[in-house]
Design a protein around this motif. Structure first.
Motif, short mmCIF file in Angstrom:
data_model
loop_
_atom_site.label_atom_id
_atom_site.label_comp_id
_atom_site.label_asym_id
_atom_site.label_seq_id
_atom_site.Cartn_x
_atom_site.Cartn_y
_atom_site.Cartn_z
N ASN A 1 13.66 41.31 92.79
CA ASN A 1 13.30 40.38 93.86
C ASN A 1 14.56 39.62 94.29
O ASN A 1 14.95 38.65 93.65
N LYS A 2 15.20 40.09 95.33
CA LYS A 2 16.48 39.53 95.77
C LYS A 2 16.36 38.06 96.17
O LYS A 2 17.33 37.31 96.13
N ASP A 3 15.15 37.64 96.57
CA ASP A 3 14.94 36.27 97.04
C ASP A 3 14.48 35.33 95.93
O ASP A 3 14.12 34.18 96.21
N ALA A 4 14.49 35.80 94.71
CA ALA A 4 13.99 34.97 93.60
C ALA A 4 14.87 33.74 93.39
O ALA A 4 16.09 33.78 93.55
N THR A 5 14.23 32.64 93.06
CA THR A 5 14.96 31.40 92.78
C THR A 5 15.52 31.45 91.36
O THR A 5 15.14 32.30 90.54
N GLU A 6 16.38 30.49 91.06
CA GLU A 6 16.97 30.42 89.74
C GLU A 6 15.90 30.19 88.68
O GLU A 6 15.92 30.78 87.60
N GLN A 7 14.92 29.34 89.01
CA GLN A 7 13.85 29.05 88.07
C GLN A 7 12.99 30.29 87.81
O GLN A 7 12.56 30.52 86.67
N GLU A 8 12.77 31.09 88.85
CA GLU A 8 11.98 32.33 88.68
C GLU A 8 12.73 33.33 87.81
O GLU A 8 12.11 34.06 87.01
N VAL A 9 14.04 33.38 87.94
CA VAL A 9 14.86 34.27 87.09
C VAL A 9 14.72 33.83 85.63
O VAL A 9 14.51 34.67 84.74
N PHE A 10 14.84 32.53 85.39
CA PHE A 10 14.74 32.01 84.03
C PHE A 10 13.35 32.30 83.44
O PHE A 10 13.23 32.72 82.28
N GLN A 11 12.31 32.11 84.24
CA GLN A 11 10.95 32.30 83.76
C GLN A 11 10.69 33.77 83.42
O GLN A 11 10.04 34.09 82.41
N ALA A 12 11.20 34.66 84.26
CA ALA A 12 11.04 36.10 84.00
C ALA A 12 11.73 36.47 82.70
O ALA A 12 11.19 37.26 81.90
N ALA A 13 12.92 35.92 82.47
CA ALA A 13 13.66 36.20 81.25
C ALA A 13 12.93 35.63 80.03
O ALA A 13 12.91 36.25 78.96
N LYS A 14 12.32 34.45 80.21
CA LYS A 14 11.56 33.85 79.10
C LYS A 14 10.34 34.71 78.77
O LYS A 14 10.01 34.91 77.59
N ASN A 15 9.66 35.20 79.79
CA ASN A 15 8.49 36.05 79.56
C ASN A 15 8.87 37.36 78.88
O ASN A 15 8.08 37.94 78.13
N ALA A 16 10.10 37.81 79.15
CA ALA A 16 10.58 39.04 78.51
C ALA A 16 11.28 38.74 77.18
O ALA A 16 11.82 39.65 76.53
N VAL A 17 11.25 37.45 76.77
CA VAL A 17 11.83 37.00 75.50
C VAL A 17 13.30 37.40 75.39
O VAL A 17 13.76 37.91 74.37
N VAL A 18 14.06 37.19 76.46
CA VAL A 18 15.48 37.50 76.42
C VAL A 18 16.32 36.30 76.89
O VAL A 18 17.54 36.33 76.87
N HIS A 19 15.65 35.22 77.29
CA HIS A 19 16.34 34.04 77.81
C HIS A 19 17.30 33.44 76.78
O HIS A 19 18.45 33.13 77.11
N LYS A 20 16.86 33.32 75.55
CA LYS A 20 17.70 32.71 74.51
C LYS A 20 18.94 33.56 74.25
O LYS A 20 20.02 33.03 73.98
N ASN A 21 18.77 34.89 74.30
CA ASN A 21 19.93 35.78 74.11
C ASN A 21 20.95 35.59 75.23
O ASN A 21 22.16 35.55 74.98
N ILE A 22 20.43 35.45 76.45
CA ILE A 22 21.32 35.36 77.62
C ILE A 22 22.12 34.06 77.59
O ILE A 22 23.34 34.07 77.80
#
Length: 585
Positions: free
Chosen positions: A442-463
């Motif tokens: 989703n090219k138009d995704a906001t920064e918060q949406e990127v963070f939330q997607a990463a959190k749902n995929a359980v990869v935010h802490k790694n990043i």
């Protein structure tokens, strides 16, 4: 030349620029031909002074100075228009190169997966780079020099005939020999050029595969063997290039020889005619010598241009070979199609064309919007094929697939794929930042949406643990990350798209059980209103699905809920008990 007709549409597109280039070329050549005439006039003035026809030295000096100034002016104007000529034709060639590369790339995108299974990446890259570059030489320098040569020949030879017809005839006598030689050499060049381009594709393919598989090569300590194979291929390619170079090397010496012979003819025949009075002015012979030498480079370029055209044709044949291939998957409608997520397989069978393997045999099942379906089976049982068919990466061999009660072939293909979030078994990430890899969904995704997607995929802490966080640039194919991290970033990319259909193809195989459980809990919340397919070898991954399908050799052997299937004898119960005992151990 038949293959090069494909470029006619581009010539028509830039016809006004080409016409301007032609006019500029004529002007440049006309001014260039003024110089020999002025030199000839200067020689005549000196001759007349020597013969006492002119006795006033001041008049001679004035005439020579005037001619020198005119020569300088003519040369400057000719140089200016020659510069403009090059700018016009070369710029057009770059435009056509740009258009042709885009055309090839767009066609590559349209072609189906079978095409990519039958053709190697190195060859595809070579055709869009090296082959297109060869074609650019034809639409740029080759045409420019051809127009320049033809214009110069018309102007120069026309003028030469007007002042000394017989001498002109002797001067151009070697040209037919030149034409015959060029023709024979061009045929040889065409054959050798085709072979050279084919070997270049092989070299590119071998190199690409070597760099992609460098980890395996080093792990198995076969560096020497790979280097030996590359050297053999490289030496063969070198020999083919040398064969081509040997033929091309004949051109320039042949041109110089024939032009030199023409100079000898001018001096000998022109001298005799001057002595017997047929030619009245010595300046004519000087003009002819200058004109012949002016024709040296244009005549030499005839061979070079012929070589370029032959190479361009060989390359365009290779380009046309792919452009002529029709995509197997076509979009039959431009009508917008909203996708809700109902999917029905009715007696679907599928055979892979490249291997003739029957992946699915008479498969039938249905999924309602918002439901989750798990697919389990042994390796090669057809699990991934089902997902590929839903995304219409392939069309069924027989049977029908319906999406929202409409045949999948009748849906707008772009709308269908827009509403699908696909996580492949082999997670592919681009050589870009982690942020942009996630936003690919989703090219138009906001920064918060990127963070939330990463959190749902359980990869935010790694990043955020990386020094540059989400700005971390990944290596080729995401090599910077571990297997599990790549899978989770791929999941985040699918989630952020917020599609109606989610397809997960064994995308949790590289994560531990605890992380898997956390991701699945998040997915259960996210996919409540989405049709979700989960392919896995683990019972724990699919146990919460509304329905589970068990595949074996392309056939459905069991289907039902987790609780139903563990009560039945069969593969699912055996797998469940095996994985349960392993977990306890």
């Amino acid at each position: 030349m038949r293959a090069l007709r494909h470029l006619n549409k581009y010539f028509f597109k830039y016809k006004f620029r080409l016409i301007i280039g032609l006019i500029i070329t004529v002007i440049a050549r006309v001014f260039a031909t003024i110089v020999p005439t002025l030199v000839g006039d200067s020689v005549d003035v000196v001759e007349q002074y020597i013969n006492k026809d002119i006795t006033d030295l001041a008049e001679v000096k004035s005439g020579l100075i005037t001619n020198i100034l005119l020569i300088i002016g003519a040369l400057l104007i000719s140089a200016l228009f020659t510069f403009l000529m090059r700018q016009t034709f070369i710029v057009v060639s770059r435009f056509i190169e740009f258009d042709l590369k885009n055309e090839v790339f767009e066609h590559y995108e349209k072609l189906s997966l079978n095409f990519y299974k039958k053709n190697r990446t190195g060859d595809l890259m070579n055709r869009i780079s090296e082959d297109v570059s060869k074609v650019r030489m034809y639409v740029g320098p080759a045409i420019m020099y051809s127009v320049n040569t033809i214009t110069l020949f018309v102007v120069v030879i026309g003028y030469m005939i007007s002042i000394a017809p017989e001498l002109t005839l002797y001067t151009v006598a070697p040209l037919p020999i030149l034409s015959i030689s060029i023709y024979k050499l061009s045929v040889a060049i065409h054959k050798r050029s085709t072979i050279v381009q084919e070997f270049l594709s092989k070299l590119t393919t071998f190199s690409q595969e070597t760099f992609s598989g460098i980890t395996v090569i080093k792990s198995y300590n076969i560096d020497y063997q790979v280097h030996k194979e590359f050297s053999e291929l490289s030496n063969t390619s070198k020999d083919k290039n040398l064969d081509l170079a040997k033929v091309q090397a004949l051109f320039f010496p042949l041109m110089v020889l024939l032009i030199g012979f023409s100079n000898i003819i001018v001096i000998y025949i022109g001298g005799k005619q001057f002595i017997d009075g047929t030619i009245q002015d010595l300046g004519v012979i000087v003009e002819f010598i200058i004109f012949v030498n002016m024709l040296t480079w244009p005549v030499a370029t005839v061979g070079w241009v012929s070589s370029i055209v032959q190479q361009a044709e060989a390359s365009q044949v290779r380009i046309n070979e792919f452009l002529s291939q029709e995509p197997e998957i076509t979009n039959k409608t431009s009508q917008k199609t909203p996708i809700k997520g109902s999917i029905n397989f009715e007696n679907v069978s599928f055979i892979y064309d490249d291997t003739n393997i029957t992946a699915l045999k008479d498969i039938s099942f249905s999924v309602n919007p918002g439901e989750t379906i798990g697919i389990i089976g042994k390796t090669g049982s057809g699990k991934s094929t089902i997902l590929d068919l839903i995304g219409r990466l392939y069309d069924v061999s027989s049977g029908q697939i319906y999406v929202d009660n409409t045949s999948i072939k009748d849906l707008n293909l772009m709308d269908l794929r827009t509403q699908i979030g696909y996580v492949p078994q082999d997670a592919f990430l681009f050589s870009d930042s982690i942020r942009n890899n996630i936003k690919f969904g989703n090219k138009d995704a906001t920064e918060q949406e990127v963070f939330q997607a990463a959190k749902n995929a359980v990869v935010h802490k790694n990043i955020i643990g990386f020094s540059k966080g989400y700005d971390t640039v990944l290596g080729e194919r995401g090599v910077t990350l571990s297997g599990g991290q790549k899978q989770r970033v791929s999941i985040a990319r699918a989630i952020i798209k917020n599609p109606a259909i989610l397809l997960f193809d064994d995308c949790l195989s590289a994560v531990d059980t605890e992380t898997e459980e956390e991701i699945l809990n998040n997915l259960n919340q996210i996919s409540k209103d989405k049709t979700t397919f989960i392919v896995s070898h683990r019972v724990s991954t699919t146990k919460n699905a509304n329905k589970i399908i068990v595949l074996d050799e392309g056939k459905i052997t069991q289907q039902g809920t987790h609780n139903q299937l563990i009560k039945e004898k069969g593969y699912y119960k055996e797998l469940y008990l095996k994985q349960l005992s392993e977990k306890e151990i």
